[in-house]
Scaffold this motif. Structure first.
Motif, PDB file in Angstrom:
ATOM      1  N   LEU A  83       4.580  71.123 -26.861  1.00 38.97           N
ATOM      2  CA  LEU A  83       5.361  71.995 -27.737  1.00 38.97           C
ATOM      3  C   LEU A  83       5.385  71.567 -29.199  1.00 38.97           C
ATOM      4  CD1 LEU A  83       8.460  73.053 -25.636  1.00 38.97           C
ATOM      5  CD2 LEU A  83       6.489  74.414 -26.293  1.00 38.97           C
ATOM      6  N   VAL A  84       5.432  70.280 -29.479  1.00 33.55           N
ATOM      7  CA  VAL A  84       5.545  69.839 -30.868  1.00 33.55           C
ATOM      8  C   VAL A  84       4.320  70.243 -31.689  1.00 33.55           C
ATOM      9  CG1 VAL A  84       5.669  67.794 -32.350  1.00 33.55           C
ATOM     10  CG2 VAL A  84       7.231  68.029 -30.436  1.00 33.55           C
ATOM     11  N   LEU A  86       2.288  72.713 -31.052  1.00 32.62           N
ATOM     12  CA  LEU A  86       2.288  74.168 -31.056  1.00 32.62           C
ATOM     13  C   LEU A  86       3.283  74.732 -32.067  1.00 32.62           C
ATOM     14  CD1 LEU A  86       1.038  76.626 -29.614  1.00 32.62           C
ATOM     15  CD2 LEU A  86       2.984  76.557 -28.065  1.00 32.62           C
ATOM     16  N   VAL A  87       4.479  74.168 -32.116  1.00 34.97           N
ATOM     17  CA  VAL A  87       5.477  74.620 -33.084  1.00 34.97           C
ATOM     18  C   VAL A  87       5.049  74.249 -34.502  1.00 34.97           C
ATOM     19  CG1 VAL A  87       7.863  74.224 -33.865  1.00 34.97           C
ATOM     20  CG2 VAL A  87       7.389  74.601 -31.450  1.00 34.97           C
ATOM     21  N   CYS A  89       1.963  74.012 -35.555  1.00 36.72           N
ATOM     22  CA  CYS A  89       0.886  74.941 -35.907  1.00 36.72           C
ATOM     23  C   CYS A  89       1.466  76.306 -36.290  1.00 36.72           C
ATOM     24  CB  CYS A  89      -0.080  75.077 -34.742  1.00 36.72           C
ATOM     25  SG  CYS A  89      -1.481  76.136 -35.068  1.00 36.72           S
ATOM     26  N   CYS A  90       2.475  76.752 -35.562  1.00 32.88           N
ATOM     27  CA  CYS A  90       3.112  78.043 -35.900  1.00 32.88           C
ATOM     28  C   CYS A  90       3.787  77.990 -37.277  1.00 32.88           C
ATOM     29  CB  CYS A  90       4.126  78.415 -34.824  1.00 32.88           C
ATOM     30  SG  CYS A  90       3.382  78.929 -33.289  1.00 32.88           S
ATOM     31  N   PHE A  91       4.440  76.869 -37.585  1.00 35.87           N
ATOM     32  CA  PHE A  91       5.059  76.735 -38.898  1.00 35.87           C
ATOM     33  C   PHE A  91       4.012  76.732 -40.001  1.00 35.87           C
ATOM     34  CE2 PHE A  91       9.082  74.822 -37.047  1.00 35.87           C
ATOM     35  CZ  PHE A  91       9.864  75.910 -37.412  1.00 35.87           C
TER      36      PHE A  91
END
Length: 95
Positions: A83-84, A86-87, A89-91
């Motif tokens: 998750l870290v 992935l989050v 990358c989204c930011f």
């Protein structure tokens, strides 16, 4: 070097934990380990003198119950590993 009486040894107190320069950190680590693994290892499940080809279903259940704290910590660690980034990358991409 003095060996003493080998046939009848005398035993002193057990080894003591070495003094630490960070007692708060040591206390926190031991507290975490007591939370993760409060139960002792079920030694009676292991027969080291005999050959044991398979475990019974209740033995496997008891071993998994013993390892439950470590399994939960591993699941949370894997979740963070996924998750870290992935989050992050989204930011970065959605900014």
């Amino acid at each position: 070097m003095e060996l003493g009486n080998i046939s009848k040894p005398t035993y002193g107190p057990g080894p003591e934990a070495p003094g630490s320069s960070t007692p708060g950190l040591v206390t926190m680590a031991h507290g975490f380990l007591r939370v993760v693994q409060p139960n002792p290892l079920p030694v009676e499940l292991f027969n080291f003198g005999q050959s044991q080809s398979e475990f019974k279903q209740e033995d496997i259940h008891e071993l998994l119950l013993y390892e439950l704290g470590f399994l939960v910590c591993a699941a949370i660690g894997i979740l963070f590993i996924i998750l870290v980034p992935l989050v992050g990358c989204c930011f970065c991409c959605c900014r």
